[in-house]
Design an enzyme around this catalytic site. Structure first.
Site, mmCIF file in Angstrom:
data_model
loop_
_atom_site.group_PDB
_atom_site.id
_atom_site.type_symbol
_atom_site.label_atom_id
_atom_site.label_comp_id
_atom_site.label_asym_id
_atom_site.label_seq_id
_atom_site.Cartn_x
_atom_site.Cartn_y
_atom_site.Cartn_z
ATOM 1 N N GLU A 321 0.820 -1.218 0.000
ATOM 2 C CA GLU A 321 0.000 0.000 0.000
ATOM 3 C C GLU A 321 0.848 1.259 0.000
ATOM 4 O O GLU A 321 0.393 2.311 -0.425
ATOM 5 C CB GLU A 321 -0.937 0.024 1.227
ATOM 6 N N HIS A 342 7.533 -26.736 0.761
ATOM 7 C CA HIS A 342 6.831 -27.843 0.109
ATOM 8 C C HIS A 342 5.738 -27.361 -0.834
ATOM 9 O O HIS A 342 4.918 -28.149 -1.291
ATOM 10 C CB HIS A 342 6.257 -28.787 1.175
ATOM 11 N N LYS A 457 -13.724 1.549 -3.397
ATOM 12 C CA LYS A 457 -14.673 1.945 -2.338
ATOM 13 C C LYS A 457 -15.774 2.814 -2.931
ATOM 14 O O LYS A 457 -16.952 2.639 -2.617
ATOM 15 C CB LYS A 457 -13.954 2.731 -1.233
#
Ligand code: PA5
Length: 467
Positions: A321, A342, A457
């Site tokens: 950010e 793994h 938003k």
């Protein structure tokens, strides 16, 4: 008492003339790093109080830097946090922390790193009367939220703390939809649990928010007696060492002064250590050069402890950010080893040369070392390791992985945490917050603010027909 240990950083695994760095590259960057450090040290918010902020520095949420020393010196907020959290602990055995992004990730990192493993499963005695901690308001996931509500409602039916729960709601803006919706829903459930008595429920709620805004107003209206501030000039993802992280940390029973002291010690180190010994400048220098010269634009934080996964995710947010702007900024990725060896090691060993690996290594485990042990059934051939412990195996795995990457010129660096305790975590948070700002100044990117996040938003509000 011995003075607390500082984090150690070792970039030698990134020194490789073909694919990595050379010592002289780092030395050549020193003047630019010095300038960036100087610029950051000048960015005391007081500097801009009476002057207009240059556009490239707007916003300048520099307040996080001096906050640890200020809170330690003033003491008043720490005392208030201690008092409010003590009161809540006496009343409840479970607390839901509502918040998202910077208003959540630091507290989660602290719970996972500094509290005992499986903290919420422990008895109240084992938790030393500290409440179980749950996190919500960090999504709008119907089933997860319903699941937690059901869990809270199905607790023991008693007026003792064991039967009661509370809320810490954290939102700097006070307007974030995920947190606001969750607060409405959890407050309604809490009021029901208090026999419909909102005033009683409000005594079990601690809001942490900006001085103005919808949450501040709502908290006042419903009668919350103690609200904590997110100080002006401290951005969300830089706020872990304000009340945003300190209130949940105090509820977990952590020593918040040690946390702040760790950060203050990192500040002192950053201010005074010469570039070649300065863990912040060394980290920024090496990652910056690897990105700009070698195309290592994926920054893998390999945490060698399960307890540090959330701390890694906290850094993912901080880096993404802060610097993911104007088509720039490295992509962060946290891996937990040995687990992710793994699942990801194949690509890390032989995939694109676009990564730098920073190992976060814990020097001292909190629990006694667990030996492999002897067994009369040796079909698994493990008796040869019977005296070895899990820390011994981990050390071998770290060394083995570093050697394997080095053989192929894959750059690695080691960041040593003395322990997973408050002082180390305080240093870790502060080191990486400062490093992110310094790197932003080096790249010419303002690390503060997150204009890109506003777009989704705004769309979401339009789609929902909201004001
Ligand atoms: O770093 C940031 O500013 C963001 O991640 C915010 O912390 C996040 O969006 C939550 O915002 P608020 O605390 O205003 O609810």
């Amino acid at each position: 008492m011995a003075s607390p240990q500082l984090l150690r950083f070792n970039p030698t695994g990134a020194i490789n003339p073909q694919y990595g760095l050379q010592e002289h590259d780092l030395a050549a960057l020193t003047p630019a790093l010095e300038r960036a450090r100087h610029e950051m040290l000048q960015e005391d918010s007081r500097l801009y109080q009476s002057t207009t902020l240059p556009p490239e520095k707007d916003p300048l949420d520099h307040g996080f830097f001096e906050m640890p020393e200020r809170l330690l010196k003033e003491q008043s907020e720490l005392r208030a946090i201690d008092q409010a959290t003590r009161l809540l602990k006496e009343k409840v055995d479970r607390v839901v922390v509502l918040g998202i992004g910077g208003s959540y990730m630091g507290a989660k990192a602290l719970l996972d790193a500094c509290c005992k493993p499986y903290f919420n499963e422990l008895s109240r005695d084992e938790r030393k009367n500290n409440p179980r901690i749950y996190f919500e308001g960090n999504n709008i996931d119907n089933d997860a939220s319903q699941g937690l509500l059901r869990l809270l409602q199905s607790g023991p039916k008693t007026d003792k703390p064991e039967g009661r729960w509370g809320i810490v709601v954290i939102s700097k803006s006070g307007e974030t939809i995920e947190t606001a919706v969750a607060f409405r829903q959890y407050l309604a459930a809490l009021t029901t649990a208090c026999g419909g008595d909102l005033a009683k429920a409000a005594q079990l709620v601690i809001p942490v928010t900006g001085k103005t805004g919808r949450l501040a107003k709502l908290s006042q209206e419903i009668g919350c007696t103690q609200t904590f501030p997110v100080p002006d000039g401290v951005g969300g993802r830089f706020s872990v060492l304000s009340a945003v992280g300190l209130v949940p940390a105090a509820l977990m029973g952590l020593n918040i002064e040690r946390l702040l002291q760790g950060a203050a010690d990192m500040n002192e180190h950053f201010r005074t250590a010469p570039p070649e010994k300065n863990v912040v400048l060394q980290y920024v220098g090496a990652t910056h050069l690897l990105e700009t010269r070698r195309g290592a634009n994926i920054r893998v934080l390999c945490v060698w402890s399960k307890a540090l996964e959330s701390a890694g995710l906290w850094y993912d947010q901080l880096l993404a950010e802060s610097l993911g702007k104007r088509h720039m900024g490295a992509t962060p990725l946290t891996t937990v080893n040995t687990r992710d060896l793994h699942s990801r090691a194949q690509q890390h060993q032989e995939g694109k040369r676009d990564k730098v690996f920073t190992n976060v290594i814990v020097d001292k485990w909190s629990e006694p070392a667990l030996a492999v042990g002897h067994s009369k059934f040796d079909q698994d051939k493990l008796n040869q390791l019977q005296t070895k412990t899990l820390p011994d195996l981990m050390t071998a795995a770290i060394q083995g992985t570093n050697e394997a990457y080095a053989e192929d010129g894959r750059p690695t660096m080691d960041l040593h945490l003395p322990a997973t305790d408050e002082h180390s975590l305080g240093q870790f948070f502060q080191m990486l917050m400062i490093a992110t700002v310094v790197e932003g100044r080096l790249l010419g990117i303002n690390p503060y603010g997150q204009p890109g996040v506003q777009k989704y938003k705004a769309n979401m509000k339009r789609i929902l027909g909201m004001e």
